[in-house]
Design an enzyme around this catalytic site. Structure first.
Site, PDB file in Angstrom:
ATOM      1  CE  LYS A 140      -4.070   1.125   0.359  1.00  0.00           C
ATOM      2  NZ  LYS A 140      -5.491   0.083  -0.210  1.00  0.00           N
ATOM      3  CG  ASP A 180      -7.184   3.478  -0.660  1.00  0.00           C
ATOM      4  OD1 ASP A 180      -7.598   2.491  -0.045  1.00  0.00           O
ATOM      5  OD2 ASP A 180      -7.317   4.066   0.486  1.00  0.00           O
TER       6      ASP A 180
HETATM    7  N1  GLU Z   1      -7.733   0.214  -2.506  1.00  0.00           N
HETATM    8  C1  GLU Z   1      -8.242  -0.650  -3.045  1.00  0.00           C
HETATM    9  C2  GLU Z   1      -8.517  -1.671  -1.913  1.00  0.00           C
HETATM   10  O1  GLU Z   1      -7.650  -1.035  -0.624  1.00  0.00           O
HETATM   11  C3  GLU Z   1      -7.525  -1.366  -4.258  1.00  0.00           C
HETATM   12  C4  GLU Z   1      -6.333  -1.759  -4.419  1.00  0.00           C
HETATM   13  C5  GLU Z   1      -6.622  -2.383  -5.984  1.00  0.00           C
HETATM   14  O2  GLU Z   1      -6.460  -2.350  -6.303  1.00  0.00           O
HETATM   15  O3  GLU Z   1      -5.353  -2.876  -5.706  1.00  0.00           O
HETATM   16  O4  GLU Z   1      -8.398  -2.785  -2.143  1.00  0.00           O
END
Ligand code: GLU
Length: 460
Positions: A140, A180
């Site tokens: 992340k 996100d």
């Molecule tokens: N931010 C999204 C999550 O919390 C998607 C992450 C992604 O698609 O890599 O899962």
């Protein structure tokens, strides 16, 4: 107690001691990282029965290794605002675990972003991504940059500066960021453009959530919200309940909320309230999604503008109060810790039948405790909001195959994935002595696959 029971009891005690010891050292090593510690606590408490059955996981330090990210990268992001002033933000990428595949997880641009926030999100992503059944590890990132009120060119300059550092840490087989909070297809476009410019190659699979013109997947935009509703639908079905005819409250009005509202409405529910960080709107006739999309997707307006178009709706300028609206199904889709213990009690007292977490970690540990001890259905975030990243993995698959699937194909795959996550989580809950507890079940199902891969790959 017979001999079997005594042996089992002592195995459980050893496992409990191990988990406690690892959690205490995690606390000591990461003081003040409250959100990260909360995410770790929630997982490790579920895993005691797993360690009791798998002493080899303790011997090989699976948990000690899991709670320590592979690496945490922080960097300076300088950019020039529209007035010619130099601004400096902090950029983050946490590459948490790559046992199942390249690091995968979104980027969050929000003033609250710090090491604790990206670590909690990255840690959760490991298990969520495992649950999807797709070959993706956990990561992340993001920045404390506040996109609110910024011009389009400021956003572009910020994204370019952010990528000027990030590019050296990512790649289609290394680490694949996505969106996100505060990062949607516009930001992904600017990030992708800068990556391509620096690298000099068109590597479509380096980011997901791309525009459809240059390698994005159909249904990625809808995936998290739709996925949450698909998951909750499975959970309701098992108890003879349905979205049809139910009253739903959805917090937030961003990407997850909008498509959770859309799918819940398609399934015959009436969504009566949604919010943003300032306040919420209550529309007893059902929220008009076209208006919300106009305000939030097309423009960057506040949700209070909704009542200008719908004078019968009410606007209340305190977003936390949205959970005082009685509903059958509550879908927290805004942000972490939006539901505390008192709020959880209010929801239960008002007769809520099911909670489906569309946001990441929207309930505090005490709130989860209230839900689990009451008679309601609880769909935890890692399972219920895994649809977004699942379709990101499908986007990666399409990119590497240089193909693109139709909306219906992707949507059907998403639906199957959400059903599988539900079944696998229920199965794990039953197998490890907590039947029906989807929190424990999803944590265990997500963990087991990662632990198996880590065992196979040696102590690294
Ligand atoms: N931010 C999204 C999550 O919390 C998607 C992450 C992604 O698609 O890599 O899962």
């Amino acid at each position: 107690m017979n001999t079997m029971e005594t042996v089992l009891q002592s195995k459980k005690q050893t496992a409990q001691e191990y988990v406690t010891k690892v959690f205490q050292s995690t606390e000591k090593r990461n003081p003040h990282e409250n959100e990260f510690l909360q995410a770790v606590k929630e997982i490790v408490d579920s895993l005691v029965p797993v360690f009791a059955q798998h002493p080899e996981y303790m011997k090989y330090g699976i948990l000690e290794r899991l709670v320590e990210p592979d690496r945490v990268i922080t960097f300076r992001v300088p950019w020039v605002d529209d007035h010619g002033n130099v601004q400096v933000n902090r950029g983050f990428r946490v590459q948490f675990n790559s046992a199942l595949g390249p690091y995968k997880g979104g980027l969050r641009f929000h003033p609250s972003v710090n090491t604790s926030i990206v670590k909690f999100l990255g840690f959760e992503q490991i298990f969520k991504n495992s649950l999807t059944g797709q070959p993706i590890g956990g990561g992340k990132g993001g920045s404390d940059f506040d996109p609110k009120g910024k011009s389009d060119l400021e956003i572009m300059r910020f994204c370019q500066s952010f990528m000027t550092e990030l590019y050296r840490h990512i790649g289609p087989d290394v680490d694949v960021p996505a969106g996100d909070i505060g990062v949607s297809s516009r930001e992904i476009g600017y990030l992708f453009g800068q990556y391509k410019k620096i690298r000099g190659t068109f590597e479509a699979g380096v980011l997901t959530g791309k525009g459809l013109e240059y390698g994005g997947s159909l249904a990625r935009t809808e995936a998290t919200g739709y996925g949450t509703v698909y998951f909750v639908q499975e959970m309701l079905k098992d108890k003879g309940l349905d979205f049809k005819g139910s009253t739903v409250v959805v917090s937030g009005s961003g990407n997850v909320s909008i498509y959770a509202m859309e799918k819940a409405t398609q399934f015959g529910a009436t969504v009566v309230a949604c919010s943003d960080s300032d306040g919420f709107v209550y529309d007893e006739n059902g929220i008009d999604l076209d208006t919300v999309k106009e305000l939030k997707e097309a423009g960057s307006e506040r949700i209070n503008a909704y009542v200008e178009k719908h004078p019968n709706a009410q606007y209340i300028d305190d977003c936390t109060q949205i959970w005082t609206i009685p509903c059958d199904i509550a879908l927290p889709c805004a942000t972490q810790n939006e539901i505390d213990e008192a709020t959880a009690k209010t929801l239960v007292a008002n007769g809520v039948k099911a909670i489906g977490e569309g946001a990441n970690m929207p309930s505090t540990l005490a709130a989860i405790d209230v839900f689990l001890k009451s008679d309601i259905l609880f769909a935890p975030a890692k399972a219920a909001n895994a649809g977004g990243v699942a379709v990101s993995a499908l986007e990666m698959a399409q990119n590497s195959g240089k193909i693109s699937w139709s909306f219906d194909e992707v949507d059907a795959k998403l639906h199957e994935i959400m059903k599988d996550i539900y079944q696998n989580s229920m199965q794990a809950a039953a197998d490890y002595g907590t039947p029906g507890n989807l929190l424990a079940g999803s944590n265990i199902a997500g963990f087991n696959k990662v632990a198996g891969a880590m065992m196979a790959q040696g102590i690294i």
